[in-house]
Write a protein that holds these residues in place. Structure first.
Motif, PDB file in Angstrom:
ATOM      1  N   ALA A  10       0.828  -1.204   0.000  1.00 38.36           N
ATOM      2  CA  ALA A  10       0.000   0.000   0.000  1.00 38.36           C
ATOM      3  C   ALA A  10       0.864   1.258   0.000  1.00 38.36           C
ATOM      4  O   ALA A  10       0.532   2.257  -0.651  1.00 38.36           O
TER       5      ALA A  10
ATOM      6  N   ARG B 291       2.162   1.815  -3.552  1.00 45.19           N
ATOM      7  CA  ARG B 291       1.100   2.320  -4.420  1.00 45.19           C
ATOM      8  C   ARG B 291       0.829   3.796  -4.148  1.00 45.19           C
ATOM      9  O   ARG B 291       0.622   4.591  -5.063  1.00 45.19           O
TER      10      ARG B 291
ATOM     11  N   GLN C 139     -11.257   1.362  -8.622  1.00 46.95           N
ATOM     12  CA  GLN C 139     -10.067   0.623  -8.201  1.00 46.95           C
ATOM     13  C   GLN C 139      -9.014   1.567  -7.610  1.00 46.95           C
ATOM     14  O   GLN C 139      -8.398   1.260  -6.579  1.00 46.95           O
TER      15      GLN C 139
ATOM     16  N   HIS D  69      -7.674   1.393  -3.704  1.00 46.27           N
ATOM     17  CA  HIS D  69      -6.274   1.097  -3.394  1.00 46.27           C
ATOM     18  C   HIS D  69      -5.599   2.219  -2.616  1.00 46.27           C
ATOM     19  O   HIS D  69      -4.666   1.972  -1.846  1.00 46.27           O
TER      20      HIS D  69
END
Length: 336
Positions: free
Chosen positions: A4, A7, A121, A125
């Motif tokens: 995470a 990202r 998405q 995320h």
């Protein structure tokens, strides 16, 4: 799979690159901090400068050293296309998806489906590290009336109606009238598609008549596109039609409503007036309401829903209609 944290870093740096201008003097680190914070990224000026220095090793970025504070920009003649969605774009798509689906032609919707999916998405995320990505968890739009389920509309019916409207061809259809409990065949000249609450309405003229009518899309049983062009499009203006209050149903003429209202109802309509010229005059008990409103079914439904908190005084015909309806309703309760 990237963590995470990874990202979130990639998304932040991608957003940073999107914020850079294509020419000098460029954007300063302080300005970039403010823009990224507006996009939901918590970051310091030092982190921005570190990101820019690292990104300049792999992207054609330049720092303008001619004045302080320094500005960053893309190098001259740089050919870089940054695909993807920003946080604000992802939020916008996620918020409007439900509203636009019934109004977009199927061919256009198929193109957008991938972007809708990408938006959901991306927000999912980034929700752990980005406050802006969690905005969908903090806002909602709800209907003020009964939470009734949307009527089912076969995809083939909706797509045919949309295609006829888009390509400006007449429609041949079978339409069920709930008011008359009757199935009729007709030729329609489609003019517009309007979403009213849970129901989609095709605004059209039915040959050989010239008046404009509303047709609930879920009541079409069969629809096919004719080769003949839609008639009357040049005489129709959707915005003028909407301003006429035609979607309140019934007549579109205006009437001056006079009514007695309770103190409680007066407080409510003072916050959300019935019209721009509405006035409330205090009485010894309750208030007298005056307002110019559309003479529509919607008005009658609202008046009836107020029960003993409202008494129509003028127009006389409207007062009689409301009184008769309430009298019949009361009689039904007494006989059950």
């Amino acid at each position: 799979m990237p963590s995470a944290t990874t990202r979130a870093t990639l998304s932040r740096q991608w957003e940073l690159l999107r914020q850079l201008p294509s020419r000098p003097p460029g954007t300063t680190s302080a300005e970039l901090v403010a823009r990224l914070q507006d996009a939901g990224f918590s970051i310091s000026k030092r982190s921005i400068e570190r990101d820019l220095n690292e990104l300049s090793l792999i992207f054609p970025l330049e720092r303008n050293d001619k004045s302080i504070p320094y500005g960053w920009h893309w190098a001259a003649n740089a050919c870089v296309e940054l695909r993807g969605l920003s946080i604000s774009e992802a939020l916008s798509l996620a918020l409007v998806e439900e509203a636009v689906r019934p109004l977009l032609p199927g061919s256009m919707l198929k193109v957008l489906d991938a972007r809708f999916s990408h938006a959901r998405q991306k927000l999912e995320h980034l929700s752990g590290a980005n406050k802006a990505a969690r905005w969908l968890d903090k806002v909602a739009s709800v209907r003020p009336d009964m939470n009734m389920q949307a009527p089912e509309v076969p995809d083939s019916i909706l797509e045919t109606v949309q295609k006829g409207l888009l390509e400006e061809y007449q429609l041949k259809c079978q339409y069920y009238s709930a008011h008359n409990d009757k199935l009729s065949e007709m030729t329609l000249n489609p003019l517009a598609l309007i979403q009213r609450g849970q129901v989609s309405y095709l605004i059209a003229r039915a040959d050989p008549y010239s008046d404009i009518r509303q047709f609930a899309v879920h009541r079409f049983r069969k629809v096919s596109i004719l080769s003949s062009a839609t008639e009357g499009l040049e005489d129709f203006d959707l915005q003028v039609y909407l301003r006429s209050d035609a979607l309140q149903f019934g007549q579109t003429d205006k009437i001056e409503l006079h009514a007695w209202v309770s103190d409680g109802l007066a407080r409510l309509v003072r916050e959300t007036p019935l019209s721009a010229d509405m006035s409330l005059t205090p009485l010894e008990r309750g208030h007298r309401l005056r307002a110019t409103v559309s003479n529509s079914w919607q008005l009658r439904w609202w008046l009836l829903s107020q029960g003993d908190g409202l008494i129509v005084e003028q127009p006389t015909t409207l007062r009689q209609q409301i009184a008769e309806t309430l009298g019949k309703a009361a009689a039904q309760y007494q006989t059950v």
